[in-house]
Each structure stands twice: as structure tokens, then as C-alpha cells.
Write an enzyme that holds these catalytic residues in place. Sequence first.
Site, short mmCIF file in Angstrom:
data_model
loop_
_atom_site.label_atom_id
_atom_site.label_comp_id
_atom_site.label_asym_id
_atom_site.label_seq_id
_atom_site.Cartn_x
_atom_site.Cartn_y
_atom_site.Cartn_z
N GLU A 28 32.95 38.24 48.15
CA GLU A 28 32.42 37.50 47.01
C GLU A 28 32.16 36.02 47.31
O GLU A 28 32.81 35.14 46.73
CB GLU A 28 33.37 37.62 45.83
N TYR A 33 32.36 44.39 37.35
CA TYR A 33 33.39 44.32 36.32
C TYR A 33 32.85 44.36 34.90
O TYR A 33 33.53 44.84 33.99
CB TYR A 33 34.24 43.06 36.49
N ASN A 49 30.87 44.58 43.99
CA ASN A 49 31.94 44.52 43.00
C ASN A 49 31.34 44.42 41.61
O ASN A 49 30.48 43.56 41.36
CB ASN A 49 32.86 43.32 43.25
N HIS A 96 38.73 36.47 52.79
CA HIS A 96 38.87 36.63 51.34
C HIS A 96 39.46 35.34 50.76
O HIS A 96 40.52 35.35 50.12
CB HIS A 96 39.76 37.83 51.02
N GLU A 134 35.03 46.87 44.47
CA GLU A 134 35.97 46.50 43.41
C GLU A 134 35.41 46.94 42.07
O GLU A 134 34.23 46.75 41.79
CB GLU A 134 36.24 44.99 43.35
N ARG A 164 41.35 49.07 51.16
CA ARG A 164 40.65 47.82 51.45
C ARG A 164 41.65 46.67 51.45
O ARG A 164 42.34 46.44 50.46
CB ARG A 164 39.56 47.58 50.40
#
Length: 538
Positions: A238, A376, A374, A192, A447, A146
Site C-alpha cells: 500500500e 475494505y 486490498n 510494509h 487484504e 502473508r
Amino acid sequence: MATITTLASSVPLFRPYSFPGGSSRKPKKDNLSIKPPATSSLKVNAKLASADDTSSNFNKDNWLASADELSRSFPPGFLFGGGSASYQYEGAVKEGGRTPSIWDTFAHEFPDKIADGSNGDVAVDFYHRYKDDVKLMKKIGVNGFRFSISWTRILPSGKLCGGVNKEGVAFYNSLINELLANGIEPFVTIFHWDLPQGLENEYDGFLSGQIVNDYRDYAEVCFQEFGDRVKFWTTLNEPWTFCYNGYVNGSFAPGRCSTCTAGNSGTEPYLVAHNLLLSHAAVAQLYKNKYQASQKGQIGIVLVCFWMVPYSDCPYDCEAAQRALDFMLGWFLHPLTYGDYPESMRHLVGERLPQFTEMQAMMMKGSIDFLGLNYYTSIYAANNESPNPHDISYTTDSRVNLFQKRDGILIGPATGTPAFCFCPEGIRDLLVYTKEKYNNPIIYITECGLAEANINTVDQGVKDVERVEFYYEHLKFLRSAIKKGVNVKGFFTWSLLDDWEWNSGFNVRFGIVYIDHEDGLKRYLKYSALWFKKLFGK
């Protein structure tokens, strides 16, 4: 992505955060107009399953063996890859016809906002070393990579009328061809966060509706030049992080907020998000109408979310957790699925929240072929019973307080990024929630990663057993989500290489490949890379 800043009422995501409030507090009855639900699907700790295959068998003394347990857990065709972003990886900011982005400006003009005062001028020099890095990818065994395209490498003025940069096109063509020659699928992000500085100067970038046409023109050049080989496109990475850190607290480019030199944290984030969504819709429509049939690719978007755990079993805290999800994930995914913002946002933000026209809503709804998600960490969400009526901001609009601790205990073990605790079960819970709330989309985990801080030697850096455990646990809970019917088709580590981590600079390391900044940016495979190599049977 992969860092955070300051967190307040609604989550922020990427870059080290400081969290509001204390570590413990008793929830009180809300005196606001929102009524609590009679019941809530969000239960404390959100334990969706117990009698499944998520019990931990990880042995730190025999870390490599854990790969065997997962090696046959994922279906044929499942993408396993590493992640990157242009400004965090490429360097060569003044080479090959590239012009400045807002991140070049921000890092140079506000070095005090970068933890170590560094910038992405060199980053990890991927621009010059990509062929060797692709060889590393093949050695590890990934079948996907990616990366994002730098807007100003393609259109130096930011606009099509300023001309297409042939050197930039040649670089990405060479990268794509190198990946494919080594059996690695390009998974491409169009934007991005590195907006052309020229467009920021001309009309304030995504604060203006003018951005939609310029972004569509840029994306079309990408489709024309690379679409014959790229089968996975994501329009935005994001957008929540771009809005929150760029326009709520000013910790990211372009550095706007109510207490910054310019900005309004109560209006600008919503306007920027609206224009991001309209830009996505315009580009998705363009691709589907003009290129998809011949190029046979797919187009999606990458969103990020913490899993929100109710602070208590009080109905007000359960509802607060739902609002927190609405204000982070639903802000973008609800329009993409249903054509409008979540009801909680429309109610609480009111006239400060832009509205979609009927035609815009139709363009938006169903515009993604897949969702990049994503993940985390998880966090506690509690009802904010006494919001400050004079503090008009995205962070207070949700009427939620976020906490890492309950009764003095962290929600999960600490990591190298203060904002991210180790909460692997949250990836399953978020995936199951997304399946049930948003019509079971095809999902790629674009991610997921662990930060380590204060790592300064090769010997110390490559022995990342904690990262191996991180991926082992998260992949187990991902496997559990798949067994529960979530349509997950791939998983990308953040990050492939230790990179330049936005306002954390080089202070934290997310990679499965160590970068030695003391010895010419040499690359070394970490234990985690060797673990993935065994997982892939290489």
C-alpha cells in the site's frame, strides 16, 4: 493495513477517518478547466451485475452453514490465507539484533497520535510464538500466510555496508520452513512501512532518491537468503497509504504534512510515491534478471483502493469518481501498466508531479507478475466545484469530495472502523474495473477484513457472526468477479490475528483469531476461523 485517518478530497486509506463535507449536497456545475465526459462507464452505484449469484442467503442463526454454499466455488490451487505485518505482529523490537524503524520512533514520540497510546513493542509477540501460530493456521486450514520482513532485522543499519544480521535471517528462515512444513505457502512483503530510522535520519528516507539503492540491496539479501523457498514476493504494501498518512496528513510515521512540524502536503507525497515506484522497479528488475529463472518465483506489488461510486448521475460526479480512482489506484498501477501517471494527475498536479525518464518508464511498465489488491469499502465521490486555490495539497488536487452518506444514508452498514462501511459489492466492481482498465492482471486479494471495536472479553470477541457475514458476502462477490473473467488467484483475510492496528492501537480487532490482552496474549479461534475451517473442508 487495516485502519485509516482523515479523508479529504482524494481518498486516504487505513486508519480511522473523518470525512469532509456533510452527508448530503447537490452537485453543481464545475467552473474549472476540466470538461465533463459525454458519457461515463462509471454509473451511479456501479451495479455491474444483478442476475448473478450474489443474492444474500446468510442466516445469522445458522452462520456455519453458509460455508457450504461457497466451499466448492473456487478453482484448484486458489490460495486462501491470513495476513500480517512485521511491526503489527512480531514485537521483540529490541531483540535478535533488530534496530528501530520509523514506527518505533513515531509510536514512542507521539503516543497522542495512537488512539490508546500504545505501541508495537510487544504487539502480539509473534516473534516468540510463531510456531504455535503456524499450528493454528494449519488447524484453520489456510494454505497461505502473508507476512512482511522487518528491514532492520535483516540490515540493522538499513544499509548493506553495515552488515547482515544473522539472527534476523535465522528467524525468517525458521518461519518460512515452519510454514512449508505445514503445507502453507509464504507470501512475503519486502516493505510494509517500517523504514529503518537510520535512513530517515540520514537522508529523509523515501523523500530521497538515495533510498532506491539501499532498498534494492536489502531486497537482494531477502532474495539470496529466502528466495529458494519463497515463490510469492511483493515489493511494497500500500504505497498510497504510506504516502497519504505519512506525508499528507501526518497521522502515520514519519508524521510529515503541511501543518505538522515538518512537511509539505502538496509536494512530498508525490516525491515519495515516485521514489517508491522507482524502488519497486529496481527490485523487480533485479529479481527478474538475476533470481527468477533459478528460484522460479513471482514478484508483484500490493495496492489498495476504495470503490468510488458517483454521488449522482451528473456527468461531473461520474468524472469525479474516475479521478478519485486515478488518484488512489491509478497513481501506482497506471505507471506499472503504461509507464506514466494518469492523465488526470499530470493535468491537475502539474509540475509538482515528478516525471519518469524514458528508461525509468521502460523499467516500470510490465514490472509486476501479479497485483495484490486490498479492498475494505466503497465511498461516494462528488465533483469539487470550488476548490480552495490557497490549499495546495494532494487532498485537493483531485478536485473530488468523498462522502460516506448520500441523502443522510450511509453507503453501507457501519463497522468498527468509522471509515469503512460494509459494501461487499464494491470488491466485484473494483476487480472488474481493474481487469478492464489495466489489462486483466493476475490478482490476489491480499487484504479484506472487518474491524470490531469495544470488544474486551473472550466470550464477546469469539462470537463474531458479523465478520462471518462480512466474509460470506465478499467472497460471493469475489466469485462473481471471477465468473466475469477477472483473474483472481487468492484471498487473504485481514487479519489472521487481532493485532496492533497502527494509529488505532489495540482499540479495534480485525483478526479471525482473538488475542486476549488480559491473559498473556492467549489465542482463541473466533467463529470466523471456524467458518473458514469448514469452508476449506477441514
